[in-house]
Write an enzyme that holds these catalytic residues in place. Structure first.
Site, PDB file in Angstrom:
ATOM      1  N   HIS A  85      20.313  76.174  35.083  1.00 21.22           N
ATOM      2  CA  HIS A  85      19.495  76.114  34.050  1.00 21.22           C
ATOM      3  C   HIS A  85      19.786  75.043  33.064  1.00 21.22           C
ATOM      4  O   HIS A  85      19.239  74.657  32.162  1.00 21.22           O
ATOM      5  CB  HIS A  85      19.163  77.308  33.539  1.00 21.22           C
ATOM      6  N   ASP A 221      23.297  80.228  39.873  1.00 21.58           N
ATOM      7  CA  ASP A 221      23.025  79.380  38.509  1.00 21.58           C
ATOM      8  C   ASP A 221      24.299  78.188  38.398  1.00 21.58           C
ATOM      9  O   ASP A 221      24.810  78.644  37.391  1.00 21.58           O
ATOM     10  CB  ASP A 221      22.779  80.300  37.430  1.00 21.58           C
ATOM     11  N   SER A 652      26.064  79.344  28.211  1.00 20.02           N
ATOM     12  CA  SER A 652      25.735  79.168  29.452  1.00 20.02           C
ATOM     13  C   SER A 652      26.414  78.224  29.939  1.00 20.02           C
ATOM     14  O   SER A 652      26.691  77.129  29.288  1.00 20.02           O
ATOM     15  CB  SER A 652      24.405  78.759  29.423  1.00 20.02           C
TER      16      SER A 652
END
Ligand code: ARG
Ligand code: GLU
Length: 719
Positions: A85, A221, A652
């Site tokens: 992402h 991810d 992240s």
């Protein structure tokens, strides 16, 4: 025996629970404040191995990826891991119906196939240093906030100049503890960062927005990039002559796997938290701001999702936008639920009662009026914020309106007394560029429906005297029929048509600004912006500046009131360490969540009819043959795991490191029940979600056949 075992487990788990740890710590002070605890929790390395300026340390492998994520270097040729992402926009920009890398994934067979990403940067920290004494030199309590800020800015400017003299480094100085302390960060920024690999979305975004912020999770991810440098290993703009960057340090990867209770730490860039705010601020977020954002975004998503499901083209065009809108929307829902469940406002109020008692003591009198000053300020701020959010998430949530507004600079330049042709040409050029990327990902039919839905919600909820005159006029004209209103605006506005805008810009002359000003979409945009500027912005900025000063003093007071508490500074997108242990949790009465997921769970969730839950044949074959290579564990492929590391947005892509400082995972999310940890951490419910590095390597090697990338990495496995 069984009984004994489970007893031992209970003792063990309670023991881990008791140790669970809140905080995002400054790497510079690990030795002083955290090392002993980290080692007691299981860490086998030293603070100096994590952060040092005297020799290469783990910090040399950690980067800011782009503008809001973290990444880590995993090979001596500048190979970089981050989340899917985080790389999503880059992957999307290279994607089209013909080359749909979002859906199918992308794997460069060799370095020559790696894709460039103009504008994407990677930032290494060279060193950090506390500079409080210099920044706050000759600051005193008699100064106004403005004087204080001016002097601080002057000090910061010279600190930065001094720190980067004769180097290509860039420096930033940031406030910590809400302006009570300051730190300098000297950075090295690389500008040639190429896309190396990305799994298909049904791996990298498996579960999509349905699973986002949730546990149990099965998302692979990750995406892979490579940093390039000039021949001297220095940062350089993209050039064919650039070569892979040779880092000071790259992380070793452990395939040993994860067990409950294992020590882990997250090394990365948490963006922002508000742990020390008063109850009024929590109240405003939970009861005013979040409900508006949730309702308006929910409506917008409803429309966008419908179109994305029906059209593959729209799905690509709106993928990144939709992910962004949805991500905030769902997070705020979780945050509100969490604060309510924790009785967060009441907890803050109880603390404030104690604070009031403490501040009424003679020696603390200077803090005695703080809370009432907060209350006064927030009472003024609430209604302004309410109106502001209706404009920001409502009116400006419509792409047409936001896009039309981007022409305001052209109007201003064209409308000035002596028009500068040079400025005009530059602005037209810039608009042409933004126009082509805007329309690449735009569908007027989607936006038209969003327009009708958002305007209706806005109009039904905002105080009537807050609706700008121009907008009220149009709404009245269409008799509050918002579908008709949308139809007409989209029919009449040139901003809804790429051809019209390109034609307009191609033949643009200064006198034509009048045409822009007459455009219905532009009229709406400028009515909103004018109101935003004159009615909200200045007032809010003034109150915010008051709050800045109150918060700084309140922070200081909280620290004085609790002299034995070890405080960590709120996240501010600087490099931090969060540490904890691998553990599950109980999200609800009678429900227990295990700490890891497996490929079995992907097969359970599989649904060929839903884009986000498609499982490709290749992955199914690997699953059916249990062909997991060195990445499996007793015939199982572990996918994700959770721990109680305190993380937030910006973390992240952060590396998850084990007791030896080896990479065991990539952080990518938090569990929904714990998302209020930006305001209030809950040891029972706050868990960060990580991708197991073994699943990541399995996908690269076994699924994508890109084993040459794994060969580049340094893999360690005991036994
Ligand atoms: N919730 C994660 C974060 O805050 C992942 C977001 C991207 N994924 C998505 N399905 N929208 O960034
Ligand atoms: N997904 C988030 C990010 O992009 C991290 C999750 C969180 O907020 O903890 O940084």
């Amino acid at each position: 025996m069984k009984k004994l075992l489970s007893l031992a487990l209970i003792v063990l788990t309670t023991c881990f629970q008791a140790r669970s740890d809140e905080g995002m710590w400054i790497p510079l002070f690990l030795g002083e404040f955290n090392e002993a605890q980290m080692q007691a929790m299981g860490m086998k390395i030293t603070a100096d191995d994590i952060y040092s300026v005297n020799h290469s340390s783990l910090k040399d492998a950690i980067v800011i990826f782009g503008g809001g994520c973290t990444g880590e270097v995993v090979s001596d040729q500048g190979l970089l891991l981050t989340n899917h992402h985080c790389g999503f926009r880059s992957i999307q920009k290279h994607s089209s119906i013909e080359h749909d890398y979002l859906t199918n994934g992308f794997w460069a067979k060799d370095k020559s196939e790696e894709l460039t990403n103009p504008g994407l940067t990677v930032t290494f920290l060279i060193r950090m240093e506390e500079v409080t004494a210099i920044v706050l030199d000759s600051i005193n309590t008699d100064m106004t906030e403005a004087e204080r800020r001016m002097l601080i800015n002057r000090h910061i400017k010279s600190i930065k100049e001094e720190a980067t003299k004769d180097t290509h480094y860039k420096a930033v100085v940031k406030p910590f503890f809400l302006g009570n302390r300051y730190f300098l960060f000297v950075n090295e920024i690389f500008e040639d960062v190429r896309l190396v690999g990305a799994p298909p979305s049904n791996i990298g975004k498996f579960g999509g927005d349905t699973d986002n912020w949730m546990w149990p999770r099965h998302t692979g991810d990750f995406s892979i990039f490579r940093i390039y440098a000039d021949k001297d290993n220095n940062p350089a703009k993209y050039s064919e002559d650039n070569v892979p960057y040779q880092p000071k340090k790259h992380l070793s990867i452990s395939l040993d796997g994860i067990n409950e209770g294992d020590f882990t730490f997250i090394f990365g860039y948490p963006g922002s938290t508000e742990e020390y705010i008063p109850s009024y601020a929590v109240d405003m977020t939970v009861n005013t701001i979040n409900p508006i954002r949730i309702s308006l975004r929910g409506k917008r998503l409803g429309v966008i999702k419908k179109y994305m499901n029906d059209s593959p083209e729209i799905r690509i065009q709106y993928a990144a936008k939709q992910a962004g809108i949805s991500n905030g929307w769902k997070k705020w829902i979780g945050e509100n639920r969490g604060i309510k469940r924790l009785h967060g406002i009441e907890k803050k109020e109880a603390f404030e009662k104690e604070f009031q008692k403490w501040s009424s003591l003679t020696e603390n009198q200077k803090y005695n009026s703080l809370l009432s000053a907060f209350k006064e300020t927030y009472d003024e701020l609430y209604p302004l914020k309410k109106n502001l959010y209706y404009v920001v998430e409502g009116g400006l949530g419509i792409e047409l309106i936001k896009y039309a507004n981007s022409f305001s600079s052209l109007v201003n330049i064209s409308n000035s007394k002596d028009v500068s042709q040079d400025k005009l040409d530059k602005t037209v050029k810039r608009l042409k560029k933004s126009t082509s990327s805007y329309f690449k990902d735009y569908q007027p039919e989607v936006d038209k429906e969003v327009f009708a839905v958002l305007f209706k919600t806005y109009y039904e909820n905002v105080d009537k005297d807050e609706v700008p005159e121009e907008i009220q006029k149009q709404i009245t004209k269409y008799k509050e029929n918002f579908i008709l209103f949308a139809d007409e605006v989209f029919k009449k506005s040139m901003f809804a048509s790429k051809d019209k805008i390109i034609d307009f810009l191609d033949n643009y002359k200064a006198s034509q600004y009048k045409k822009i000003k007459k455009d219905p979409a532009y009229k709406i945009a400028s009515a909103f912006i004018k109101q935003y500027k004159t009615n909200y912005y200045t007032k809010i900025a003034k109150l915010n500046s008051k709050l800045d000063s109150l918060m700084r003093i309140y922070m200081k007071a909280q620290m004085e009131m609790q002299p034995n508490k070890l405080f960590y500074p709120d996240a501010n997108f600087t490099l931090r360490i969060a540490y904890g242990n691998v553990m599950g949790y109980n999200p609800a009465d009678a429900v227990t969540y295990n700490y890891f997921t497996t490929l079995e769970g992907i097969m359970e969730k599989e649904d060929p009819d839903i884009y986000d839950y498609v499982v490709e044949d290749k992955l199914k074959d690997l699953y059916n043959n249990k062909d997991y290579g060195i990445y499996g564990n007793n015939g199982k492929m572990q996918v994700c795991f959770i721990a109680n590391n305190h993380t937030t947005g910006g973390n992240s892509g952060s590396p998850v490191l084990d007791a030896n400082g080896n990479l065991i995972g990539i952080n990518f999310d938090r569990c929904w029940e714990g998302t209020m940890s930006d305001i209030m951490y809950d040891p029972d419910q706050s868990r960060n979600i990580m991708l197991d590095i073994r699943y990541c390597l399995f996908i690269i090697d076994k699924f994508a056949g890109a084993g040459h990338l794994v060969d580049e990495m340094t893999i360690v496995k005991s036994e």
